[in-house]
Design a protein around this motif. Structure first.
Motif, PDB file in Angstrom:
ATOM      1  N   LEU A 115       5.626 -35.357  12.353  1.00 11.10           N
ATOM      2  CA  LEU A 115       5.336 -34.060  11.725  1.00 11.10           C
ATOM      3  C   LEU A 115       6.596 -33.438  11.141  1.00 11.10           C
ATOM      4  N   GLY A 116       7.680 -33.500  11.928  1.00  7.35           N
ATOM      5  CA  GLY A 116       8.957 -32.919  11.472  1.00  7.35           C
ATOM      6  C   GLY A 116       9.389 -33.568  10.167  1.00  7.35           C
ATOM      7  N   ASN A 117       9.200 -34.882  10.054  1.00 10.44           N
ATOM      8  CA  ASN A 117       9.628 -35.582   8.846  1.00 10.44           C
ATOM      9  C   ASN A 117       8.822 -35.191   7.619  1.00 10.44           C
ATOM     10  N   ILE A 118       7.605 -34.678   7.821  1.00  8.01           N
ATOM     11  CA  ILE A 118       6.889 -34.213   6.620  1.00  8.01           C
ATOM     12  C   ILE A 118       7.031 -32.698   6.433  1.00  8.01           C
ATOM     13  N   GLY A 119       7.830 -32.061   7.275  1.00  8.49           N
ATOM     14  CA  GLY A 119       8.144 -30.654   7.048  1.00  8.49           C
ATOM     15  C   GLY A 119       7.237 -29.677   7.761  1.00  8.49           C
TER      16      GLY A 119
ATOM     17  N   GLU B 249     -10.571 -29.249  17.977  1.00 10.73           N
ATOM     18  CA  GLU B 249      -9.364 -28.781  18.668  1.00 10.73           C
ATOM     19  C   GLU B 249      -8.376 -28.177  17.675  1.00 10.73           C
ATOM     20  N   LEU B 250      -8.468 -28.612  16.426  1.00  7.05           N
ATOM     21  CA  LEU B 250      -7.607 -28.069  15.380  1.00  7.05           C
ATOM     22  C   LEU B 250      -8.459 -27.707  14.165  1.00  7.05           C
ATOM     23  N   ALA B 251      -7.969 -26.754  13.390  1.00  7.49           N
ATOM     24  CA  ALA B 251      -8.633 -26.390  12.137  1.00  7.49           C
ATOM     25  C   ALA B 251      -8.124 -27.325  11.034  1.00  7.49           C
ATOM     26  N   PRO B 252      -8.943 -27.579  10.002  1.00  8.27           N
ATOM     27  CA  PRO B 252      -8.494 -28.477   8.930  1.00  8.27           C
ATOM     28  C   PRO B 252      -7.130 -28.100   8.355  1.00  8.27           C
ATOM     29  N   ASP B 253      -6.895 -26.802   8.174  1.00  8.96           N
ATOM     30  CA  ASP B 253      -5.625 -26.394   7.573  1.00  8.96           C
ATOM     31  C   ASP B 253      -4.415 -26.724   8.442  1.00  8.96           C
ATOM     32  N   ASP B 254      -4.666 -26.957   9.736  1.00  6.50           N
ATOM     33  CA  ASP B 254      -3.551 -27.295  10.617  1.00  6.50           C
ATOM     34  C   ASP B 254      -2.910 -28.623  10.266  1.00  6.50           C
ATOM     35  N   ILE B 255      -3.693 -29.523   9.649  1.00  7.99           N
ATOM     36  CA  ILE B 255      -3.125 -30.850   9.380  1.00  7.99           C
ATOM     37  C   ILE B 255      -3.106 -31.188   7.885  1.00  7.99           C
ATOM     38  N   ARG B 256      -3.258 -30.150   7.059  1.00  7.27           N
ATOM     39  CA  ARG B 256      -3.235 -30.344   5.601  1.00  7.27           C
ATOM     40  C   ARG B 256      -1.942 -29.728   5.077  1.00  7.27           C
ATOM     41  N   PHE B 257      -1.158 -30.505   4.339  1.00 13.52           N
ATOM     42  CA  PHE B 257       0.140 -30.029   3.863  1.00 13.52           C
ATOM     43  C   PHE B 257       0.210 -30.214   2.347  1.00 13.52           C
ATOM     44  N   ASP B 258       0.276 -29.104   1.653  1.00 11.72           N
ATOM     45  CA  ASP B 258       0.246 -29.131   0.195  1.00 11.72           C
ATOM     46  C   ASP B 258       1.502 -29.827  -0.354  1.00 11.72           C
ATOM     47  N   LEU B 259       1.297 -30.829  -1.217  1.00 12.92           N
ATOM     48  CA  LEU B 259       2.433 -31.633  -1.684  1.00 12.92           C
ATOM     49  C   LEU B 259       3.315 -30.856  -2.676  1.00 12.92           C
ATOM     50  N   GLU B 260       2.691 -30.024  -3.519  1.00  9.95           N
ATOM     51  CA  GLU B 260       3.496 -29.204  -4.464  1.00  9.95           C
ATOM     52  C   GLU B 260       4.448 -28.308  -3.686  1.00  9.95           C
ATOM     53  N   HIS B 261       3.900 -27.705  -2.641  1.00 12.17           N
ATOM     54  CA  HIS B 261       4.711 -26.814  -1.816  1.00 12.17           C
ATOM     55  C   HIS B 261       5.845 -27.600  -1.143  1.00 12.17           C
ATOM     56  N   MET B 262       5.496 -28.784  -0.682  1.00 13.67           N
ATOM     57  CA  MET B 262       6.478 -29.603   0.036  1.00 13.67           C
ATOM     58  C   MET B 262       7.705 -29.927  -0.835  1.00 13.67           C
TER      59      MET B 262
ATOM     60  N   GLN C 207      -2.961 -37.933   9.527  1.00  9.09           N
ATOM     61  CA  GLN C 207      -4.058 -38.719  10.118  1.00  9.09           C
ATOM     62  C   GLN C 207      -4.076 -38.785  11.651  1.00  9.09           C
ATOM     63  N   PRO C 208      -2.921 -38.874  12.320  1.00 11.19           N
ATOM     64  CA  PRO C 208      -3.000 -38.982  13.787  1.00 11.19           C
ATOM     65  C   PRO C 208      -3.704 -37.801  14.455  1.00 11.19           C
ATOM     66  N   LEU C 209      -3.851 -36.680  13.756  1.00  4.96           N
ATOM     67  CA  LEU C 209      -4.553 -35.545  14.364  1.00  4.96           C
ATOM     68  C   LEU C 209      -5.943 -35.318  13.744  1.00  4.96           C
ATOM     69  N   LEU C 210      -6.457 -36.326  13.051  1.00  4.87           N
ATOM     70  CA  LEU C 210      -7.787 -36.168  12.432  1.00  4.87           C
ATOM     71  C   LEU C 210      -8.873 -35.969  13.475  1.00  4.87           C
TER      72      LEU C 210
END
Ligand SMILES: Cc1cc2nc3c(=O)[nH]c(=O)nc-3n(C[C@H](O)[C@H](O)[C@H](O)COP(=O)(O)OP(=O)(O)OC[C@H]3O[C@@H](n4cnc5c(N)ncnc54)[C@H](O)[C@@H]3O)c2cc1C
Length: 433
Positions: free
Chosen positions: A388-392, A54-67, A44-47
């Motif tokens: 960001l680091g904490n969410i991988g 300034e950023l593409a949607p995929d830049d701030i979307r992190f797939d939970l299954e992958h995580m 959210q802080p980069l929404l």
């Protein structure tokens, strides 16, 4: 191999839910089901950077299954939780099925609060999810295109953007919109009089960034005004319509876009759990993060009012959510071992907001040491890198974005606005995490 003896259902894959599940991942005595309606974490802080290209949607979307792919004790379910039975405990999903649990952790976050403002839920654009950010971005592009095709529409408000709310979300959005309009758009629509675009920030209160010091209020106001943002403070929005906003003093502003950063409240599911709801519809929790009367139910992050020290409730911040999610996991483990839970202790990193390139304000640490400008930008970067680091997330690419943002702004945004040229790095998860 021992069978897990505690099944934890975590609702929400935001900062709080991910931190909780990460702490429990790999613990053999626990199994975790992480339920999220999107199936991905949205940073959210980069929404608003997505909203302003300034950023593409995929830049701030992190797939939970992958995580969580390396942790057999964590199952990710893409599903919406519609209710919680705290006595069972169990979680009911939108498809009618139910997930039985030994422990439920509610981390469903927040949503926009329109405070019953007429027309706001229909016509204003909130900024709380990735979908919201993409909608704002598309609307800005659409309005510029319309104005380029028919410049007469500018008089009817096509390039007048209203931002409601002078907290960090509103201030950051207004600053970023201004940079998009004045620095980037002239490269995209070369023949449009982009200088006729206007941004108006409206708030009922009399200052910007209310939670900060009076120095910071003045600094933020000066920085926004320097970027051409008009401030309408001390006046409420009384109605939002498709093509205009009416203020409490009767002023009517013709506009093509109203971004709503005017307040937030707990996610809907908080109202379907049988708990009494406190300020902002949030769930009042005890110092150990459990819900009073229900030791097997925790509420963490933006969905909860978390008491700490002299404060009745900590602010809605990523660092609060992340630390509380991890703390809840620690308490689940220690309650299973010894029946003991510890009161949450928040490590306060301070508060910060980025008003624009080279203009940020930060009050660092629990003692609120105030800094402005490039040092505040560095502090902002540091805190976001830790989140960001904490969410991988992979930090190399985040640093590349920050460098571009600071030194070569037009390059990245102009590329993002032209789909045929998109070649920007992604902040994808570290493949080795
Ligand atoms: C525009 C913006 C800018 C911000 N900037 C900053 C900042 O600079 N620094 C900072 O510290 N904080 C910032 N914040 C605040 C910060 O993002 C939040 O405090 C934090 O995200 C809260 O984390 P959370 O886990 O409680 O909720 P969220 O991160 O909102 O996550 C909630 C999750 O729950 C899921 N969910 C919701 N309802 C359901 C349901 N019924 N069933 C299943 N899943 C559900 C959602 O899909 C979401 O993934 C910002 C917030 C916004 C909106």
């Amino acid at each position: 191999m021992t069978e897990p003896d505690t099944h934890v259902v975590v609702v929400g894959g935001g900062f709080a839910g991910v931190a909780c599940a990460k702490r429990l991942a790999g613990e053999q005595r626990v199994s975790v089901t992480l339920v999220d309606k999107h199936g991905y974490h949205q940073f959210q802080p980069l929404l608003y950077q997505v909203a302003t290209a300034e950023l593409a949607p995929d830049d701030i979307r992190f797939d939970l299954e992958h995580m969580f792919r390396k942790y057999p004790n964590v199952t990710v379910r893409k599903a919406e939780a519609v209710a919680v039975d705290p006595a069972a405990p169990s979680v009911t999903l939108a498809d009618g099925s139910s997930l039985a649990a030994d422990v439920v952790v509610l981390g469903a976050g927040a949503q926009a609060n329109f405070f019953h403002t007429k027309g706001a839920s229909e016509h204003a654009f909130p900024l709380y999810s990735l979908e919201d950010a993409v909608r704002v971005r598309s609307r800005v592009m659409e309005l510029f295109q319309k104005a380029a095709d028919d410049p007469k529409l500018i008089e009817q408000g096509a390039l007048t953007f209203v931002v409601v709310g002078a907290g960090p979300t509103g201030v950051e959005t207004a600053g970023a919109l201004s940079e998009l309009i004045h620095d980037v758009m002239p490269h995209v629509h070369k023949h449009l009089a982009v200088s006729s675009a206007t941004i108006i920030l409206v708030d009922l209160g009399h200052e910007l960034l209310g939670a900060f010091s009076s120095h910071a209020h003045a600094y933020a106001a000066k920085q926004l005004q320097r970027r051409g943002v008009q401030l309408r403070l001390g006046v409420p929005v009384s109605e939002v319509a498709a093509d205009q906003v009416t203020l409490g003093d009767g002023t009517v502003i013709k506009t093509g876009l109203v971004v709503w950063g005017g307040g937030e409240m707990a996610a809907d599911v908080a109202g379907h759990a049988g708990f009494s709801q406190g300020r902002g519809g949030r769930i009042d929790v005890q110092p150990d993060l459990t819900v009073p009367g229900f030791p097997a139910v925790y509420a963490v992050g933006d969905v909860a009012n978390i008491p700490f020290g002299d404060e009745a409730a900590l602010p809605q911040l990523g660092s609060v959510a992340q630390q509380a999610g991890k703390w809840a996991a620690e308490n689940i483990l220690s309650a299973a071992d010894s029946g003991v839970r510890q009161p949450f202790h928040y490590r306060d990193k301070g508060i910060m907001a980025m008003i624009g390139r080279k203009a940020a304000v930060a009050e660092v640490g629990a003692h609120r040491h105030e800094i402005h400008g490039r040092f505040a930008f560095a502090a902002w970067l540091g805190v976001h890198m830790e989140l960001l680091g904490n969410i991988g997330a992979e930090l190399k690419t985040y640093v590349a974005w920050a460098e571009d943002f600071y030194l070569r702004p037009h390059h990245r945004s102009a590329a993002l606005l032209d789909p045929s040229q998109i070649d920007t790095p992604r902040l994808n998860q570290d493949q080795e995490s």
